[in-house]
Design a protein around this motif. Structure first.
Motif, PDB file in Angstrom:
ATOM      1  N   ALA A 192      36.695  42.550  44.934  1.00  0.00           N
ATOM      2  CA  ALA A 192      37.019  43.070  46.260  1.00  0.00           C
ATOM      3  C   ALA A 192      38.334  42.476  46.747  1.00  0.00           C
ATOM      4  O   ALA A 192      39.201  43.180  47.256  1.00  0.00           O
ATOM      5  N   LYS A 193      38.478  41.183  46.542  1.00  0.00           N
ATOM      6  CA  LYS A 193      39.676  40.508  47.039  1.00  0.00           C
ATOM      7  C   LYS A 193      40.918  41.034  46.325  1.00  0.00           C
ATOM      8  O   LYS A 193      41.917  41.358  46.954  1.00  0.00           O
ATOM      9  N   GLN A 194      40.829  41.096  44.981  1.00  0.00           N
ATOM     10  CA  GLN A 194      42.010  41.521  44.234  1.00  0.00           C
ATOM     11  C   GLN A 194      42.420  42.946  44.563  1.00  0.00           C
ATOM     12  O   GLN A 194      43.599  43.272  44.577  1.00  0.00           O
ATOM     13  N   ASN A 195      41.420  43.810  44.825  1.00  0.00           N
ATOM     14  CA  ASN A 195      41.749  45.210  45.056  1.00  0.00           C
ATOM     15  C   ASN A 195      41.754  45.573  46.531  1.00  0.00           C
ATOM     16  O   ASN A 195      41.888  46.733  46.893  1.00  0.00           O
ATOM     17  N   GLY A 196      41.623  44.539  47.368  1.00  0.00           N
ATOM     18  CA  GLY A 196      41.670  44.758  48.817  1.00  0.00           C
ATOM     19  C   GLY A 196      40.580  45.712  49.297  1.00  0.00           C
ATOM     20  O   GLY A 196      40.831  46.616  50.093  1.00  0.00           O
ATOM     21  N   LEU A 197      39.355  45.525  48.812  1.00  0.00           N
ATOM     22  CA  LEU A 197      38.270  46.434  49.159  1.00  0.00           C
ATOM     23  C   LEU A 197      37.341  45.830  50.204  1.00  0.00           C
ATOM     24  O   LEU A 197      37.137  44.613  50.240  1.00  0.00           O
ATOM     25  N   LYS A 198      36.791  46.719  51.054  1.00  0.00           N
ATOM     26  CA  LYS A 198      35.810  46.282  52.051  1.00  0.00           C
ATOM     27  C   LYS A 198      34.590  47.180  51.910  1.00  0.00           C
ATOM     28  O   LYS A 198      34.640  48.212  51.220  1.00  0.00           O
ATOM     29  N   VAL A 199      33.509  46.782  52.584  1.00  0.00           N
ATOM     30  CA  VAL A 199      32.340  47.656  52.609  1.00  0.00           C
ATOM     31  C   VAL A 199      32.768  48.961  53.264  1.00  0.00           C
ATOM     32  O   VAL A 199      33.438  48.949  54.288  1.00  0.00           O
ATOM     33  N   GLY A 200      32.409  50.086  52.646  1.00  0.00           N
ATOM     34  CA  GLY A 200      32.826  51.393  53.168  1.00  0.00           C
ATOM     35  C   GLY A 200      34.059  51.935  52.475  1.00  0.00           C
ATOM     36  O   GLY A 200      34.352  53.120  52.580  1.00  0.00           O
ATOM     37  N   SER A 201      34.802  51.060  51.754  1.00  0.00           N
ATOM     38  CA  SER A 201      35.956  51.563  50.998  1.00  0.00           C
ATOM     39  C   SER A 201      35.456  52.400  49.824  1.00  0.00           C
ATOM     40  O   SER A 201      34.306  52.271  49.405  1.00  0.00           O
ATOM     41  N   TYR A 202      36.370  53.234  49.331  1.00  0.00           N
ATOM     42  CA  TYR A 202      36.012  54.036  48.163  1.00  0.00           C
ATOM     43  C   TYR A 202      36.788  53.559  46.940  1.00  0.00           C
ATOM     44  O   TYR A 202      37.931  53.144  47.048  1.00  0.00           O
ATOM     45  N   VAL A 203      36.154  53.597  45.796  1.00  0.00           N
ATOM     46  CA  VAL A 203      36.864  53.323  44.547  1.00  0.00           C
ATOM     47  C   VAL A 203      36.595  54.469  43.584  1.00  0.00           C
ATOM     48  O   VAL A 203      35.531  55.087  43.619  1.00  0.00           O
ATOM     49  N   LYS A 204      37.595  54.737  42.748  1.00  0.00           N
ATOM     50  CA  LYS A 204      37.436  55.811  41.789  1.00  0.00           C
ATOM     51  C   LYS A 204      37.085  55.216  40.429  1.00  0.00           C
ATOM     52  O   LYS A 204      37.808  54.383  39.896  1.00  0.00           O
TER      53      LYS A 204
ATOM     54  N   ILE B 236      29.310  43.716  49.126  1.00  0.00           N
ATOM     55  CA  ILE B 236      30.142  42.805  48.339  1.00  0.00           C
ATOM     56  C   ILE B 236      29.336  41.536  48.126  1.00  0.00           C
ATOM     57  O   ILE B 236      28.860  40.932  49.090  1.00  0.00           O
ATOM     58  N   PHE B 237      29.134  41.173  46.864  1.00  0.00           N
ATOM     59  CA  PHE B 237      28.245  40.038  46.598  1.00  0.00           C
ATOM     60  C   PHE B 237      29.004  38.848  46.010  1.00  0.00           C
ATOM     61  O   PHE B 237      30.128  38.995  45.508  1.00  0.00           O
ATOM     62  N   GLU B 238      28.361  37.693  46.126  1.00  0.00           N
ATOM     63  CA  GLU B 238      28.947  36.457  45.622  1.00  0.00           C
ATOM     64  C   GLU B 238      29.071  36.542  44.102  1.00  0.00           C
ATOM     65  O   GLU B 238      28.111  36.899  43.428  1.00  0.00           O
ATOM     66  N   SER B 239      30.243  36.160  43.569  1.00  0.00           N
ATOM     67  CA  SER B 239      30.473  36.240  42.124  1.00  0.00           C
ATOM     68  C   SER B 239      29.529  35.334  41.360  1.00  0.00           C
ATOM     69  O   SER B 239      28.990  34.373  41.902  1.00  0.00           O
ATOM     70  N   GLY B 240      29.358  35.633  40.108  1.00  0.00           N
ATOM     71  CA  GLY B 240      28.605  34.723  39.255  1.00  0.00           C
ATOM     72  C   GLY B 240      27.264  35.261  38.813  1.00  0.00           C
ATOM     73  O   GLY B 240      26.447  34.540  38.266  1.00  0.00           O
ATOM     74  N   LYS B 241      27.021  36.528  39.047  1.00  0.00           N
ATOM     75  CA  LYS B 241      25.754  37.083  38.604  1.00  0.00           C
ATOM     76  C   LYS B 241      26.004  38.364  37.823  1.00  0.00           C
ATOM     77  O   LYS B 241      26.527  39.331  38.367  1.00  0.00           O
ATOM     78  N   LEU B 242      25.709  38.337  36.567  1.00  0.00           N
ATOM     79  CA  LEU B 242      25.717  39.511  35.705  1.00  0.00           C
ATOM     80  C   LEU B 242      27.068  40.208  35.550  1.00  0.00           C
ATOM     81  O   LEU B 242      27.648  40.200  34.486  1.00  0.00           O
ATOM     82  N   ALA B 243      27.559  40.815  36.616  1.00  0.00           N
ATOM     83  CA  ALA B 243      28.717  41.686  36.458  1.00  0.00           C
ATOM     84  C   ALA B 243      29.585  41.643  37.696  1.00  0.00           C
ATOM     85  O   ALA B 243      29.258  40.995  38.681  1.00  0.00           O
ATOM     86  N   ARG B 244      30.728  42.340  37.593  1.00  0.00           N
ATOM     87  CA  ARG B 244      31.619  42.410  38.747  1.00  0.00           C
ATOM     88  C   ARG B 244      31.396  43.698  39.548  1.00  0.00           C
ATOM     89  O   ARG B 244      31.670  43.750  40.721  1.00  0.00           O
ATOM     90  N   MET B 245      30.943  44.743  38.806  1.00  0.00           N
ATOM     91  CA  MET B 245      30.705  46.036  39.461  1.00  0.00           C
ATOM     92  C   MET B 245      29.321  46.529  39.061  1.00  0.00           C
ATOM     93  O   MET B 245      28.994  46.580  37.879  1.00  0.00           O
ATOM     94  N   VAL B 246      28.543  46.895  40.045  1.00  0.00           N
ATOM     95  CA  VAL B 246      27.166  47.282  39.785  1.00  0.00           C
ATOM     96  C   VAL B 246      26.894  48.644  40.437  1.00  0.00           C
ATOM     97  O   VAL B 246      27.244  48.853  41.593  1.00  0.00           O
ATOM     98  N   MET B 247      26.280  49.581  39.687  1.00  0.00           N
ATOM     99  CA  MET B 247      25.855  50.840  40.293  1.00  0.00           C
ATOM    100  C   MET B 247      24.398  51.117  39.938  1.00  0.00           C
ATOM    101  O   MET B 247      23.817  50.439  39.100  1.00  0.00           O
ATOM    102  N   PRO B 248      23.822  52.091  40.606  1.00  0.00           N
ATOM    103  CA  PRO B 248      22.414  52.381  40.322  1.00  0.00           C
ATOM    104  C   PRO B 248      22.232  52.775  38.857  1.00  0.00           C
ATOM    105  O   PRO B 248      23.011  53.564  38.320  1.00  0.00           O
TER     106      PRO B 248
END
Ligand SMILES: Nc1ncnc2c1ncn2[C@@H]1O[C@H](COP(=O)(O)OP(=O)(O)OP(=O)(O)O)[C@@H](O)[C@H]1O
Ligand SMILES: [Mg+2]
Lengths: 226, 364
Positions: free
Chosen positions: B140-152, B163-175
């Motif tokens: 989130a920090k590197q890409n300047g993302l906030k809750v509600g932002s969109y990513v492609k 946005i969750f604290e780093s250190g668990k499983l992955a950096r990006m999580v989807m259903p």
């Protein structure tokens, strides 16, 4: 072979430089005896072999033929490292110009000669007297470029004798100096010779400078002429 | 005395000295950064693996800890594992590479929370719709993302729901379901996590699982994380060696050139030293010490610079890259730099020894 009483004894000395296919005969049969305590001036035209003679005496290059002995040591039989060792203790060199290491102060220029010879760096009373005689006591912390040519040359002389060499070889020590500085340097050499008994061989083109010595040896075409 | 001369010589040509030091520093930094990066990446992966909270990891046949197999496992296995003795949770995820070294992971949030205690949200929360995505704070920090932002991603817009604290499983999580569908992997998983009621039983259970499913890659979390080492990444070690070799060559060339010009310009000084009775050893000692001084200062500067490159990496590429400071490599790298420098001084040193003292002194 050497006459008794001679510090330097040269007989039939020849030196040939090989530059590619060309052979340059720089010395062709030089005979010379120098007694301890002498101050000898060596004169002669350019290319007559004066510097070559010095370089052989100083062990910077080996002789091609003949015999040379200093203080009883035969140079012809010496190895490279033997000659290197001889330079540390038996001879001191002074050249025409740019004698000093430019990055070191006068004091360190002198100290490094002690260091190379593996001797302690403190100077003894004898050396204090030398510095006094040379008139450079006050200039020791200067670097060469902050000193006049005459001062630099006197520092070079101090460095050349700091290890008590048997002979001091000065190759045109005043060649690059004005009259005033020349006189100072020549007086210094005479002083070293008279007061400390330093044996000196000095190459010069200048008859007035040669007059400072006890006698003058003339060279021409790699030989001594009388 | 030699040291004084060396120091004065170095001061005499400050630009050459600085350039040589810099070249050696860059050589050292290059090696340290690469090692720090490799270690950092692996360490971060291991940390995230541990953060999952599973006792046992299962991957498809033919896969390793570092790479995923192209043949995923069937979802049915999750049920199989959850029915084994002492298993409290079994859940699967699917990982999809999205270019570069980034991956997005499909997760069954509810099961995953039971396994790991759930993501710790810094803002926002779990998925609200099927096109929601969670990212970690670094991404989130590197890409300047906030809750509600969109990513492609995967040719689609995704809304960030948390946005969750780093250190668990992955950096990006989807259903999980959504990612399975989109990638044509319905019913397939790339890894399965198992949690036991008592972690002490891990080894026994592991043996049981391996006996039942001999083709699968099954690890305890210790085994799994220990596989994150430089030796286990194919080609990484060789890559590091190549970079070290190139660094050494660069250091060697710079020192070679620097010492070579030094010898050329000091012909007269070397002649003077020889006329004073300095032998080959003495002349060489001066050059070698000068070289060692350059190498030592260069190495120190290089170590300092490696902190700088680490900062740059974390600041500007923190989402994908992680770098570590590797003090255990400092002596090695310094040694490498010194060896390269000394080799570079060899020929100039030889030239200085061979140089005719007379030529320098008699003419002019
Ligand atoms: N290293 C060398 N290689 C080849 N030839 C040399 C070398 N040194 C001197 N020579 C030659 O030896 C001869 C004698 O030279 P040397 O330097 O001894 O003369 P010099 O009397 O000192 O002259 P100057 O008064 O110009 O200093 C000259 O012909 C010179 O070219
Ligand atoms: Mg001459």
């Amino acid at each position: 072979m050497s006459k008794s009483g001679s510090l330097i004894s040269i007989q039939g000395l020849g030196k040939v430089y090989r530059v590619g296919e060309v052979h340059v005969e720089a010395l062709r049969g030089v005979d010379l005896e120098v007694t301890a305590g002498e101050f000898v001036a060596i004169c002669g035209p350019s290319g007559s072999g004066k510097s070559t003679l010095f370089h052989i005496l100083g062990g910077l290059t080996p002789p091609s033929s003949g015999s040379v002995s200093i203080d009883g040591t035969d140079l012809a039989k010496m190895t490279d490292s033997g000659r290197t060792n001889m330079r540390k203790t038996k001879v001191g060199f002074v050249f025409q110009k740019y004698n000093l290491l430019p990055t070191l102060s006068a004091r360190d220029n002198i100290a490094i000669a002690r260091h190379i010879a593996g001797k302690p760096l403190e100077h003894d009373e004898w050396f204090a007297e030398v510095l006094d005689l040379l008139g450079i006591s006050g200039r020791l912390d200067h670097k060469p470029r902050a000193m006049s040519g005459g001062e630099q040359q006197r520092v070079a002389i101090a460095r050349a004798i700091v290890n008590h060499p048997a002979i001091l070889l000065a190759d045109e020590p005043t060649g690059n100096l004005d009259t005033k500085n020349s006189d100072t340097v020549l007086n210094v050499l005479r002083g070293l010779n008279e007061r400390l008994g330093q044996t000196i061989l000095m190459i010069t083109h200048n008859p007035e400078a040669a007059a400072y010595g006890h006698r003058t040896v003339n060279m021409r075409d790699g030989q001594i002429v009388y | 005395m030699i040291n004084k001369l060396v120091l004065e010589n170095l001061k005499h040509r400050p630009v050459r000295t600085m350039l040589s030091i810099f070249a050696i520093a860059i050589e050292v930094t290059m090696i340290l950064t690469l090692v720090g990066l490799s270690r950092g990446m692996l360490d971060e992966s291991a940390r995230r693996a541990r953060g999952v909270g599973a006792d046992i990891w299962i991957r498809p046949p033919g896969s390793s800890a570092i790479s995923f197999s192209s043949a995923p496992m069937s979802e049915g296995l999750v049920r199989f594992f959850s029915e084994q003795p002492h298993v409290t949770v079994a859940t699967g995820t699917i990982a999809q590479p999205i270019g570069g070294i980034d991956t997005v992971t499909g997760v069954d949030l509810e099961q995953f929370s039971r396994l790991s205690g759930g993501f710790r949200f810094l803002s926002g929360g779990p998925f609200q719709g099927q096109d929601d995505i969670l990212v970690d704070e670094r991404y989130a920090k590197q890409n300047g993302l906030k809750v509600g932002s969109y990513v492609k991603l995967l040719n689609k817009q995704w809304r960030i729901s948390g946005i969750f604290e780093s250190g668990k499983l992955a950096r990006m999580v989807m259903p999980l379901r959504r990612l399975q569908e989109l990638t044509g992997n319905t019913g397939k998983l790339t890894q399965i996590f198992v949690k036991l009621d008592d972690p002490k039983l891990t080894n026994d259970t592991l043996r049981l699982f391996k006996a039942k499913l001999p083709d699968y890659a099954i690890y305890s979390v210790e085994e799994f994380t220990s596989l994150f080492s430089v030796n286990n990444v194919p080609g990484l070690k060789q890559f590091i060696y190549v970079v070290i070799l190139i660094s050494v060559i660069v250091g060697f060339l710079v020192v070679f050139l620097s010492m070579y010009t030094a010898v050329l310009e000091r012909t007269r000084e070397i002649g003077i030293l020889k006329s004073l009775g300095a032998g080959p050893g003495y002349i060489l000692a001066i050059l070698v010490r000068e070289t060692l001084m350059l190498a030592a200062i260069g190495s120190l500067l290089g170590i300092a610079l490696s902190y700088g490159t680490r900062w740059l990496i974390l600041e500007f590429a923190g989402a994908t890259l992680t770098a570590m400071v590797t003090p255990d490599w400092w002596p090695t790298t310094t040694l490498i730099a010194v060896a390269g420098a000394v080799m570079g001084a060899l020929y100039p040193g030889w030239k200085a020894i061979k140089q005719d003292a007379l030529e320098a002194l008699s003419y002019e």
